[in-house]
Design an enzyme around this catalytic site. Sequence first.
Site, PDB file in Angstrom:
ATOM      1  N   GLU A  98       0.859  -1.183   0.000  1.00 16.99           N
ATOM      2  CA  GLU A  98       0.000   0.000   0.000  1.00 16.99           C
ATOM      3  C   GLU A  98       0.894   1.231   0.000  1.00 16.99           C
ATOM      4  O   GLU A  98       1.703   1.414   0.914  1.00 16.99           O
ATOM      5  CB  GLU A  98      -0.908   0.029   1.234  1.00 16.99           C
ATOM      6  CG  GLU A  98      -1.798   1.270   1.256  1.00 16.99           C
ATOM      7  CD  GLU A  98      -2.465   1.528   2.609  1.00 16.99           C
ATOM      8  OE1 GLU A  98      -3.574   2.079   2.618  1.00 16.99           O
ATOM      9  OE2 GLU A  98      -1.860   1.193   3.649  1.00 16.99           O
ATOM     10  N   LEU A  99       0.750   2.067  -1.006  1.00 21.34           N
ATOM     11  CA  LEU A  99       1.521   3.308  -1.086  1.00 21.34           C
ATOM     12  C   LEU A  99       0.701   4.433  -0.477  1.00 21.34           C
ATOM     13  O   LEU A  99      -0.280   4.893  -1.077  1.00 21.34           O
ATOM     14  CB  LEU A  99       1.875   3.633  -2.548  1.00 21.34           C
ATOM     15  CG  LEU A  99       2.609   2.542  -3.327  1.00 21.34           C
ATOM     16  CD1 LEU A  99       2.962   3.050  -4.723  1.00 21.34           C
ATOM     17  CD2 LEU A  99       3.862   2.084  -2.587  1.00 21.34           C
ATOM     18  N   ARG A 100       1.084   4.862   0.716  1.00 17.93           N
ATOM     19  CA  ARG A 100       0.401   5.973   1.381  1.00 17.93           C
ATOM     20  C   ARG A 100       0.964   7.275   0.811  1.00 17.93           C
ATOM     21  O   ARG A 100       1.826   7.913   1.390  1.00 17.93           O
ATOM     22  CB  ARG A 100       0.609   5.870   2.889  1.00 17.93           C
ATOM     23  CG  ARG A 100      -0.193   4.755   3.561  1.00 17.93           C
ATOM     24  CD  ARG A 100      -1.701   5.032   3.535  1.00 17.93           C
ATOM     25  NE  ARG A 100      -2.008   6.316   4.124  1.00 17.93           N
ATOM     26  CZ  ARG A 100      -2.256   6.489   5.428  1.00 17.93           C
ATOM     27  NH1 ARG A 100      -2.257   5.457   6.246  1.00 17.93           N
ATOM     28  NH2 ARG A 100      -2.538   7.695   5.905  1.00 17.93           N
TER      29      ARG A 100
ATOM     30  N   ARG B 165      -4.944   9.637   1.681  1.00 16.19           N
ATOM     31  CA  ARG B 165      -5.895   9.866   2.766  1.00 16.19           C
ATOM     32  C   ARG B 165      -5.816  11.302   3.286  1.00 16.19           C
ATOM     33  O   ARG B 165      -4.726  11.785   3.639  1.00 16.19           O
ATOM     34  CB  ARG B 165      -5.595   8.874   3.889  1.00 16.19           C
ATOM     35  CG  ARG B 165      -6.712   8.711   4.895  1.00 16.19           C
ATOM     36  CD  ARG B 165      -7.794   7.804   4.399  1.00 16.19           C
ATOM     37  NE  ARG B 165      -7.372   6.401   4.374  1.00 16.19           N
ATOM     38  CZ  ARG B 165      -7.804   5.531   3.484  1.00 16.19           C
ATOM     39  NH1 ARG B 165      -8.645   5.905   2.531  1.00 16.19           N
ATOM     40  NH2 ARG B 165      -7.420   4.271   3.533  1.00 16.19           N
TER      41      ARG B 165
ATOM     42  N   HIS C  80     -13.547   4.159   7.721  1.00 13.98           N
ATOM     43  CA  HIS C  80     -12.866   3.922   8.987  1.00 13.98           C
ATOM     44  C   HIS C  80     -13.632   4.558  10.141  1.00 13.98           C
ATOM     45  O   HIS C  80     -14.213   5.633   9.993  1.00 13.98           O
ATOM     46  CB  HIS C  80     -11.453   4.531   8.971  1.00 13.98           C
ATOM     47  CG  HIS C  80     -10.520   3.904   7.982  1.00 13.98           C
ATOM     48  ND1 HIS C  80     -10.653   4.077   6.621  1.00 13.98           N
ATOM     49  CD2 HIS C  80      -9.438   3.104   8.164  1.00 13.98           C
ATOM     50  CE1 HIS C  80      -9.683   3.414   6.005  1.00 13.98           C
ATOM     51  NE2 HIS C  80      -8.941   2.817   6.913  1.00 13.98           N
TER      52      HIS C  80
ATOM     53  N   LYS D 283     -13.665  -1.928   1.952  1.00 11.46           N
ATOM     54  CA  LYS D 283     -12.789  -1.998   3.135  1.00 11.46           C
ATOM     55  C   LYS D 283     -13.449  -1.268   4.298  1.00 11.46           C
ATOM     56  O   LYS D 283     -13.742  -0.072   4.209  1.00 11.46           O
ATOM     57  CB  LYS D 283     -11.433  -1.362   2.816  1.00 11.46           C
ATOM     58  CG  LYS D 283     -10.474  -1.292   4.003  1.00 11.46           C
ATOM     59  CD  LYS D 283      -9.235  -0.479   3.632  1.00 11.46           C
ATOM     60  CE  LYS D 283      -8.296  -0.294   4.814  1.00 11.46           C
ATOM     61  NZ  LYS D 283      -7.203   0.653   4.504  1.00 11.46           N
TER      62      LYS D 283
ATOM     63  N   ARG E  48      -6.783  -8.986  12.449  1.00 15.13           N
ATOM     64  CA  ARG E  48      -5.814  -8.815  11.363  1.00 15.13           C
ATOM     65  C   ARG E  48      -5.268 -10.164  10.895  1.00 15.13           C
ATOM     66  O   ARG E  48      -4.855 -10.310   9.752  1.00 15.13           O
ATOM     67  CB  ARG E  48      -4.661  -7.916  11.825  1.00 15.13           C
ATOM     68  CG  ARG E  48      -5.070  -6.462  12.047  1.00 15.13           C
ATOM     69  CD  ARG E  48      -3.864  -5.650  12.508  1.00 15.13           C
ATOM     70  NE  ARG E  48      -4.172  -4.244  12.703  1.00 15.13           N
ATOM     71  CZ  ARG E  48      -4.104  -3.303  11.762  1.00 15.13           C
ATOM     72  NH1 ARG E  48      -3.762  -3.649  10.538  1.00 15.13           N
ATOM     73  NH2 ARG E  48      -4.392  -2.045  12.024  1.00 15.13           N
TER      74      ARG E  48
ATOM     75  N   GLN F 294      -1.007  -3.000  14.167  1.00 10.26           N
ATOM     76  CA  GLN F 294      -0.519  -3.620  12.930  1.00 10.26           C
ATOM     77  C   GLN F 294       0.718  -4.485  13.204  1.00 10.26           C
ATOM     78  O   GLN F 294       1.633  -4.076  13.908  1.00 10.26           O
ATOM     79  CB  GLN F 294      -0.174  -2.526  11.919  1.00 10.26           C
ATOM     80  CG  GLN F 294       0.036  -3.009  10.501  1.00 10.26           C
ATOM     81  CD  GLN F 294       0.284  -1.831   9.555  1.00 10.26           C
ATOM     82  OE1 GLN F 294       1.204  -1.042   9.749  1.00 10.26           O
ATOM     83  NE2 GLN F 294      -0.556  -1.706   8.548  1.00 10.26           N
TER      84      GLN F 294
END
Length: 224
Positions: A32-34, A62, A121, A147, A187, A210
């Site tokens: 995942e490229l934030r 985001r 979220h 998601k 998770r 995480q």
Amino acid sequence: MANKTCVSIGVRSVAKLVANLRTALNKSDYAELRLDFLNPTQIPHCLNIVKPYLGRCVCTLRPKSEGGKFSGTETERISILKLIAEFNPYLLDVEYNTLRKNKSMHQYLKKTRVSLLVSWHDFSKTPSEKYLKMMAKKMAKLSKNVKIVTTARTINDTLRILNLYKGIPRRSNLIAFAMGDYGRMSRILCTRLGSLFTYVSLGKPIAPGQFSVDEMRSVFRLQN
């Protein structure tokens, strides 16, 4: 499908992102490229550099209002999201609230045929099962890839988010788990229940609870 991982990468420089991406894809199925961690002016250059890897990348931009780092205007963010879509990553993560407020943007993304991951979220709690199912149903109207991430304060919160996997529509791809210490179990279990993958880090967590990719791979080996 079971036991796939996606390494979240959130760094401030393009060079470090590229280095971390190469490491991540050697250890993980996806990354995942934030992109919200970067200066917005760096993003076009970054996309060109990582283009060969984008078939295994989830791209995320985001805003601060959704727990991210992007501090520009919403107009700027929408323009960058459209640009990312043109590069056709494995998934483009866009918030449900963004799509709900900007129907023209959703239509634009559909025309690009980018695979859209609609995300939502809750950073303070895990709502009722009824509310979660209502959200999943609404989000599934925008994309087959959904998601939903909540915050677990108790074990019951974790069980509630995992219950979302029961009776999900056919052809739907659900990624659902809970953040926080109580959510760590979700998770691990989410991939067993049908999630496309579970999010991990290279080391320091990007989100509460995480696991690192090495920790998660050890857990998966013990399960097998």
